[in-house]
Design a protein around this motif. Structure first.
Motif, PDB file in Angstrom:
ATOM      1  N   TYR A  77       0.803  -1.220   0.000  1.00  0.00           N
ATOM      2  CA  TYR A  77       0.000   0.000   0.000  1.00  0.00           C
ATOM      3  C   TYR A  77       0.843   1.280   0.000  1.00  0.00           C
ATOM      4  O   TYR A  77       0.560   2.226  -0.743  1.00  0.00           O
ATOM      5  CB  TYR A  77      -0.953  -0.008   1.196  1.00  0.00           C
ATOM      6  CG  TYR A  77      -1.850  -1.219   1.239  1.00  0.00           C
ATOM      7  CD1 TYR A  77      -2.502  -1.674   0.094  1.00  0.00           C
ATOM      8  CD2 TYR A  77      -2.043  -1.936   2.420  1.00  0.00           C
ATOM      9  CE1 TYR A  77      -3.325  -2.794   0.123  1.00  0.00           C
ATOM     10  CE2 TYR A  77      -2.860  -3.058   2.463  1.00  0.00           C
ATOM     11  CZ  TYR A  77      -3.491  -3.483   1.318  1.00  0.00           C
ATOM     12  OH  TYR A  77      -4.302  -4.594   1.343  1.00  0.00           O
ATOM     13  N   ASP A  78       1.854   1.318   0.853  1.00  0.00           N
ATOM     14  CA  ASP A  78       2.691   2.522   0.921  1.00  0.00           C
ATOM     15  C   ASP A  78       3.429   2.753  -0.393  1.00  0.00           C
ATOM     16  O   ASP A  78       3.543   3.888  -0.869  1.00  0.00           O
ATOM     17  CB  ASP A  78       3.691   2.416   2.077  1.00  0.00           C
ATOM     18  CG  ASP A  78       3.007   2.475   3.437  1.00  0.00           C
ATOM     19  OD1 ASP A  78       1.886   3.028   3.507  1.00  0.00           O
ATOM     20  OD2 ASP A  78       3.600   1.985   4.421  1.00  0.00           O
TER      21      ASP A  78
ATOM     22  N   VAL B 226      -6.532   2.412  -2.435  1.00  0.00           N
ATOM     23  CA  VAL B 226      -5.494   2.132  -1.431  1.00  0.00           C
ATOM     24  C   VAL B 226      -6.018   2.416  -0.032  1.00  0.00           C
ATOM     25  O   VAL B 226      -5.888   1.589   0.888  1.00  0.00           O
ATOM     26  CB  VAL B 226      -4.225   2.969  -1.701  1.00  0.00           C
ATOM     27  CG1 VAL B 226      -3.190   2.716  -0.605  1.00  0.00           C
ATOM     28  CG2 VAL B 226      -3.621   2.633  -3.062  1.00  0.00           C
ATOM     29  N   TYR B 227      -6.609   3.587   0.142  1.00  0.00           N
ATOM     30  CA  TYR B 227      -7.120   3.954   1.465  1.00  0.00           C
ATOM     31  C   TYR B 227      -8.241   3.017   1.913  1.00  0.00           C
ATOM     32  O   TYR B 227      -8.345   2.687   3.105  1.00  0.00           O
ATOM     33  CB  TYR B 227      -7.615   5.397   1.459  1.00  0.00           C
ATOM     34  CG  TYR B 227      -6.512   6.423   1.336  1.00  0.00           C
ATOM     35  CD1 TYR B 227      -5.369   6.328   2.117  1.00  0.00           C
ATOM     36  CD2 TYR B 227      -6.623   7.485   0.439  1.00  0.00           C
ATOM     37  CE1 TYR B 227      -4.343   7.267   2.008  1.00  0.00           C
ATOM     38  CE2 TYR B 227      -5.610   8.432   0.327  1.00  0.00           C
ATOM     39  CZ  TYR B 227      -4.473   8.316   1.109  1.00  0.00           C
ATOM     40  OH  TYR B 227      -3.470   9.243   1.006  1.00  0.00           O
TER      41      TYR B 227
ATOM     42  N   LYS C  15      -9.089   3.121   5.763  1.00  0.00           N
ATOM     43  CA  LYS C  15      -9.134   4.566   6.002  1.00  0.00           C
ATOM     44  C   LYS C  15     -10.320   5.128   5.220  1.00  0.00           C
ATOM     45  O   LYS C  15     -10.178   5.720   4.153  1.00  0.00           O
ATOM     46  CB  LYS C  15      -7.827   5.222   5.555  1.00  0.00           C
ATOM     47  CG  LYS C  15      -6.607   4.747   6.339  1.00  0.00           C
ATOM     48  CD  LYS C  15      -5.328   5.410   5.842  1.00  0.00           C
ATOM     49  CE  LYS C  15      -4.118   4.940   6.653  1.00  0.00           C
ATOM     50  NZ  LYS C  15      -2.846   5.564   6.158  1.00  0.00           N
ATOM     51  N   LYS C  16     -11.503   4.916   5.791  1.00  0.00           N
ATOM     52  CA  LYS C  16     -12.744   5.218   5.095  1.00  0.00           C
ATOM     53  C   LYS C  16     -12.857   6.691   4.707  1.00  0.00           C
ATOM     54  O   LYS C  16     -13.233   7.011   3.581  1.00  0.00           O
ATOM     55  CB  LYS C  16     -13.930   4.817   5.974  1.00  0.00           C
ATOM     56  CG  LYS C  16     -15.284   5.074   5.331  1.00  0.00           C
ATOM     57  CD  LYS C  16     -16.415   4.615   6.228  1.00  0.00           C
ATOM     58  CE  LYS C  16     -17.772   4.948   5.607  1.00  0.00           C
ATOM     59  NZ  LYS C  16     -18.896   4.507   6.474  1.00  0.00           N
TER      60      LYS C  16
ATOM     61  N   GLN D  29     -11.056  10.841  -1.711  1.00  0.00           N
ATOM     62  CA  GLN D  29     -10.414  10.611  -3.008  1.00  0.00           C
ATOM     63  C   GLN D  29     -11.425  10.180  -4.062  1.00  0.00           C
ATOM     64  O   GLN D  29     -11.373  10.618  -5.212  1.00  0.00           O
ATOM     65  CB  GLN D  29      -9.306   9.572  -2.874  1.00  0.00           C
ATOM     66  CG  GLN D  29      -8.105  10.038  -2.072  1.00  0.00           C
ATOM     67  CD  GLN D  29      -7.427  11.248  -2.689  1.00  0.00           C
ATOM     68  OE1 GLN D  29      -7.291  11.348  -3.910  1.00  0.00           O
ATOM     69  NE2 GLN D  29      -7.018  12.187  -1.850  1.00  0.00           N
ATOM     70  N   TYR D  30     -12.383   9.343  -3.684  1.00  0.00           N
ATOM     71  CA  TYR D  30     -13.413   8.919  -4.637  1.00  0.00           C
ATOM     72  C   TYR D  30     -14.265  10.114  -5.083  1.00  0.00           C
ATOM     73  O   TYR D  30     -14.681  10.192  -6.250  1.00  0.00           O
ATOM     74  CB  TYR D  30     -14.308   7.849  -4.014  1.00  0.00           C
ATOM     75  CG  TYR D  30     -13.673   6.488  -3.888  1.00  0.00           C
ATOM     76  CD1 TYR D  30     -12.809   5.987  -4.869  1.00  0.00           C
ATOM     77  CD2 TYR D  30     -13.945   5.675  -2.782  1.00  0.00           C
ATOM     78  CE1 TYR D  30     -12.234   4.741  -4.747  1.00  0.00           C
ATOM     79  CE2 TYR D  30     -13.378   4.412  -2.663  1.00  0.00           C
ATOM     80  CZ  TYR D  30     -12.518   3.953  -3.644  1.00  0.00           C
ATOM     81  OH  TYR D  30     -11.947   2.702  -3.531  1.00  0.00           O
TER      82      TYR D  30
END
Length: 232
Positions: free
Chosen positions: A145-146, A171-172, A177-178, A184-185
């Protein structure tokens, strides 16, 4: 009269000789430089055409090998592309194609290597953007992920920004990380054209997180304005 003309001609000749004696070498060398530059430009154009033709032929080899599922040939032809025509657009296209084939044939490390090469070596920002996005997807599948977020950092062409935001959201989301995923979405949803089918996919992702990105339209009634959701 003839003598007078002869004298004038002689004076003109003398002036021309004096001018040539003074500037003749400079004019000659200037012409040589111009002609050499012209010849060099023609030679460069010919070399470029030759390089492009050879690169196109080698790209065809990568394409044929990819369609045949011949991994060894894909790797060999792409390696030749990098060595001989690495600066051409054909080599960068070959890198993206080779990475796709290698990943589908369960060779993720080799796919990452091909995408990394395109991301680092391509002179075209569009190819670089595609390579970073695909590399982030490969890393995401491997739960890196990172590293995936690192591929999505930095600047991207404007047309790619919604896709980058969508991938960051993925990724989040997988990192639980909701709030960050929703943010982002939403950026991706707003950045995509209303007619873009991919926008519908982003909408589904937001819906799954309890968010409806569609704006509410006020409707005036006798009791006052009422917000009504737009159904698409």
């Amino acid at each position: 009269m003839a003598n007078h003309l002869d004298l004038e001609e002689q004076e003109q000749l003398d002036e021309l000789k004096a001018f040539w004696n003074r500037f003749g070498n400079l004019i000659t060398w200037s012409l040589i430089v111009v002609l050499a530059a012209f010849a060099g430009w023609n030679g460069y154009q010919y070399w470029q055409r030759s390089q492009a033709a050879q690169a196109a032929a080698l790209y065809d080899e990568v394409d044929r090998a990819s369609k045949a599922g011949d991994v060894a040939m894909v790797e060999r032809a792409f390696s030749d592309m990098k060595d001989k025509f690495g600066s051409t657009a054909f080599a960068q296209q070959a890198g993206l194609l080779a990475a796709k084939t290698l990943y589908e044939k369960s060779k993720p490390d080799e796919a990452k290597a091909a995408l990394t090469w395109v991301a680092e070596q391509s002179s075209d920002e569009g190819y670089r953007a595609i390579a970073h996005l695909r590399l982030a997807s490969v890393l995401l599948e491997a739960k890196g992920y990172d590293d995936a977020l690192k591929q999505l950092s930095g600047s991207f062409p404007k047309d790619f920004e919604p896709l980058v935001a969508d991938r960051k959201g993925d990724v989040y989301f997988l990192q639980d990380k909701k709030t960050d995923a929703i943010a982002q979405y939403q950026i991706a949803y707003k950045g995509l054209d209303e007619q873009d089918q991919y926008r519908r996919l982003v909408e589904v992702k937001l819906n799954s997180l309890g968010i409806d990105p569609r704006p509410a339209v006020p409707v005036v009634t006798s009791a006052g304005p009422v917000s009504v959701e737009v159904k698409k």
